[in-house]
Design a protein around this motif. Structure first.
Motif, PDB file in Angstrom:
ATOM      1  N   ILE A 199     -36.006 -73.490  56.594  1.00 45.56           N
ATOM      2  CA  ILE A 199     -36.267 -72.264  55.852  1.00 45.56           C
ATOM      3  C   ILE A 199     -37.699 -71.853  56.142  1.00 45.56           C
ATOM      4  O   ILE A 199     -38.633 -72.629  55.929  1.00 45.56           O
ATOM      5  N   HIS A 200     -37.869 -70.634  56.645  1.00 42.51           N
ATOM      6  CA  HIS A 200     -39.179 -70.115  57.020  1.00 42.51           C
ATOM      7  C   HIS A 200     -39.675 -69.138  55.956  1.00 42.51           C
ATOM      8  O   HIS A 200     -38.913 -68.291  55.467  1.00 42.51           O
ATOM      9  N   TYR A 201     -40.954 -69.243  55.640  1.00 42.16           N
ATOM     10  CA  TYR A 201     -41.596 -68.384  54.652  1.00 42.16           C
ATOM     11  C   TYR A 201     -42.742 -67.628  55.334  1.00 42.16           C
ATOM     12  O   TYR A 201     -43.646 -68.253  55.895  1.00 42.16           O
ATOM     13  N   ALA A 202     -42.705 -66.311  55.271  1.00 40.84           N
ATOM     14  CA  ALA A 202     -43.791 -65.494  55.808  1.00 40.84           C
ATOM     15  C   ALA A 202     -44.404 -64.705  54.655  1.00 40.84           C
ATOM     16  O   ALA A 202     -43.821 -63.730  54.167  1.00 40.84           O
ATOM     17  N   ARG A 203     -45.563 -65.161  54.209  1.00 45.41           N
ATOM     18  CA  ARG A 203     -46.267 -64.491  53.128  1.00 45.41           C
ATOM     19  C   ARG A 203     -47.023 -63.282  53.681  1.00 45.41           C
ATOM     20  O   ARG A 203     -46.981 -63.011  54.878  1.00 45.41           O
ATOM     21  N   GLU A 204     -47.712 -62.574  52.817  1.00 45.83           N
ATOM     22  CA  GLU A 204     -48.419 -61.368  53.248  1.00 45.83           C
ATOM     23  C   GLU A 204     -49.352 -61.673  54.424  1.00 45.83           C
ATOM     24  O   GLU A 204     -50.116 -62.637  54.395  1.00 45.83           O
ATOM     25  N   GLY A 205     -49.235 -60.864  55.475  1.00 50.81           N
ATOM     26  CA  GLY A 205     -50.072 -61.009  56.655  1.00 50.81           C
ATOM     27  C   GLY A 205     -49.565 -62.005  57.675  1.00 50.81           C
ATOM     28  O   GLY A 205     -50.101 -62.076  58.789  1.00 50.81           O
ATOM     29  N   GLU A 206     -48.530 -62.776  57.331  1.00 53.98           N
ATOM     30  CA  GLU A 206     -48.015 -63.771  58.271  1.00 53.98           C
ATOM     31  C   GLU A 206     -46.965 -63.149  59.179  1.00 53.98           C
ATOM     32  O   GLU A 206     -46.240 -62.233  58.773  1.00 53.98           O
ATOM     33  N   GLU A 207     -46.851 -63.670  60.399  1.00 58.69           N
ATOM     34  CA  GLU A 207     -46.028 -63.026  61.419  1.00 58.69           C
ATOM     35  C   GLU A 207     -45.543 -64.044  62.440  1.00 58.69           C
ATOM     36  O   GLU A 207     -45.985 -65.198  62.454  1.00 58.69           O
ATOM     37  N   LEU A 208     -44.670 -63.584  63.310  1.00 59.92           N
ATOM     38  CA  LEU A 208     -44.209 -64.381  64.451  1.00 59.92           C
ATOM     39  C   LEU A 208     -44.511 -63.568  65.697  1.00 59.92           C
ATOM     40  O   LEU A 208     -43.979 -62.470  65.877  1.00 59.92           O
ATOM     41  N   GLY A 209     -45.401 -64.087  66.545  1.00 59.52           N
ATOM     42  CA  GLY A 209     -45.854 -63.333  67.709  1.00 59.52           C
ATOM     43  C   GLY A 209     -44.795 -63.211  68.794  1.00 59.52           C
ATOM     44  O   GLY A 209     -43.787 -63.921  68.810  1.00 59.52           O
ATOM     45  N   TRP A 210     -45.041 -62.320  69.735  1.00 64.89           N
ATOM     46  CA  TRP A 210     -44.115 -62.103  70.850  1.00 64.89           C
ATOM     47  C   TRP A 210     -43.840 -63.416  71.580  1.00 64.89           C
ATOM     48  O   TRP A 210     -44.749 -64.172  71.886  1.00 64.89           O
ATOM     49  N   HIS A 211     -42.567 -63.675  71.892  1.00 64.13           N
ATOM     50  CA  HIS A 211     -42.218 -64.894  72.615  1.00 64.13           C
ATOM     51  C   HIS A 211     -40.789 -64.816  73.135  1.00 64.13           C
ATOM     52  O   HIS A 211     -39.981 -63.999  72.677  1.00 64.13           O
TER      53      HIS A 211
END
Length: 265
Positions: A144-156
Motif C-alpha cells: 500500500i503506497h501513501y503519497a502525502r502532499e507534495g509527494e510524487e512518483l517520477g518519470w520511469h
C-alpha cells in the motif's frame, strides 16, 4: 460500518461489473490491454469493501516506510561513460510511503483477492501468461503506497511486463497518472533517447489516466514512460500494488527490499 470478515472474493469484488470467470469479459479485457497497454476496471471493489479497505489502510499508515530519492527513468545505475546531462543520467524525484504484505491485516480483503485462484487466473489470461505466482518473500506481494502532499512518483519505465494497481483514495488535487505509450522498444533495443528527453523537458504530449476510487488498473509500463504528479492538499493518495511473477518461488531482490521497504523481512 460493519466489518467484513469473509474470504469469498464475491464479498469484496463487484462480480457483476467485473465477471472474472466470464470468457467474453476476459477476451474483452485482454484485447483492451493488448491494443492500448492499459486496462481500467472501475468499481472493481464493492462499496462496503472499498470503505473497509480505506479504513484499514489509514489505520496502518503510521507503519509506512517513507523514501525520498532521485533516479533515472530506467531505475538503474548511472552510466559514467556518458555526461551527467545525458538523458540516461538525468535525475527525477520520487517520494512516497509504503507498507508491506506482512503489515496488512490478515483478514483484509486485499489478501483474499491477491491469493484467490479466480483472480489469479483472470490476470494470467489477460496478460497472456500461462500462470502467475505470488512473491515468495513476506513483503513484496501486496504493497500500500501513501503519497502525502507534495509527494510524487517520477518519470520511469517499469522493469516488469505488467503492473496491477488498485486506487483506494484519491487526493483533493494532483496525484495524476500520466504516460506516453511505447516510447521505447525493449525487444528491438530501440532506446529513443530523443523522445525521452522531450518528455523530461516538457516538450512532448502526454496521456492522462483518469480513475475513480475502487478502480483496478492493469498497465504495461515496460516500454511506456509514466509518472504520478505531486499530491496537492492534505488528502493522501492511497494506492495498492498487487505484484506477481510468472515463475513460482521468486523473491524481490534484497537490494530492492532495502530500498523500498527499509528491511528484508
Amino acid at each position: 460500518m460493519k466489518k467484513i470478515m469473509r474470504t469469498d472474493i464475491g464479498k469484496w469484488v463487484n462480480l457483476k461489473s467485473c465477471p472474472l470467470n466470464s470468457i467474453d469479459f476476459v477476451d474483452k479485457c485482454r484485447q483492451k490491454l493488448s491494443d492500448t497497454g492499459v486496462l481500467l476496471l472501475p468499481q472493481f471493489l464493492l462499496p462496503e469493501a472499498l470503505n473497509q479497505t480505506i479504513k484499514e489502510a489509514q489505520e496502518r499508515a503510521h507503519l509506512a516506510y517513507f523514501t525520498k530519492k532521485t533516479h533515472n527513468v530506467y531505475l538503474s545505475e548511472l552510466d559514467t561513460s556518458l555526461p551527467e546531462t545525458h538523458v540516461f543520467n538525468r535525475q527525477v524525484k520520487s517520494s512516497k510511503g509504503c507498507i508491506t504484505t506482512d503489515q496488512i491485516q490478515s483478514e483484509s480483503g486485499l489478501h483474499v483477492i491477491y491469493n484467490n485462484s479466480i483472480f489469479k487466473k483472470f490476470i494470467a489470461q489477460v496478460v497472456q501468461e500461462n500462470a502467475i505466482y505470488p512473491y515468495e518473500d513476506s513483503l513484496s506481494g501486496i504493497n500500500i503506497h501513501y503519497a502525502r502532499e507534495g509527494e510524487e512518483l517520477g518519470w520511469h519505465f517499469d522493469n516488469s511486463s505488467f503492473a496491477i494497481t488498485l486506487l483506494l483514495q484519491a487526493p483533493k488535487e494532483g496525484g495524476v497518472f500520466q504516460y506516453i505509450s511505447d516510447l521505447r522498444n525493449t525487444n528491438s533495443e530501440e532506446i529513443n533517447f530523443e523522445g525521452i528527453e522531450a518528455v523530461l523537458n516538457n516538450k512532448a504530449p502526454v496521456k492522462t489516466l483518469h480513475m475513480e476510487e475502487g478502480t483496478l488498473v492493469l498497465f504495461r509500463g515496460l516500454n511506456s514512460l509514466h509518472r504520478v504528479t505531486p499530491t496537492i492538499g492534505n488528502r493522501t493518495r492511497i494506492l495498492v500494488v498487487l505484484a506477481y511473477n510468472n515463475k513460482a518461488g521468486v523473491s524481490l531482490s534484497e537490494t530492492a527490499r532495502m530500498t523500498f521497504f527499509g528491511r528484508l523481512s
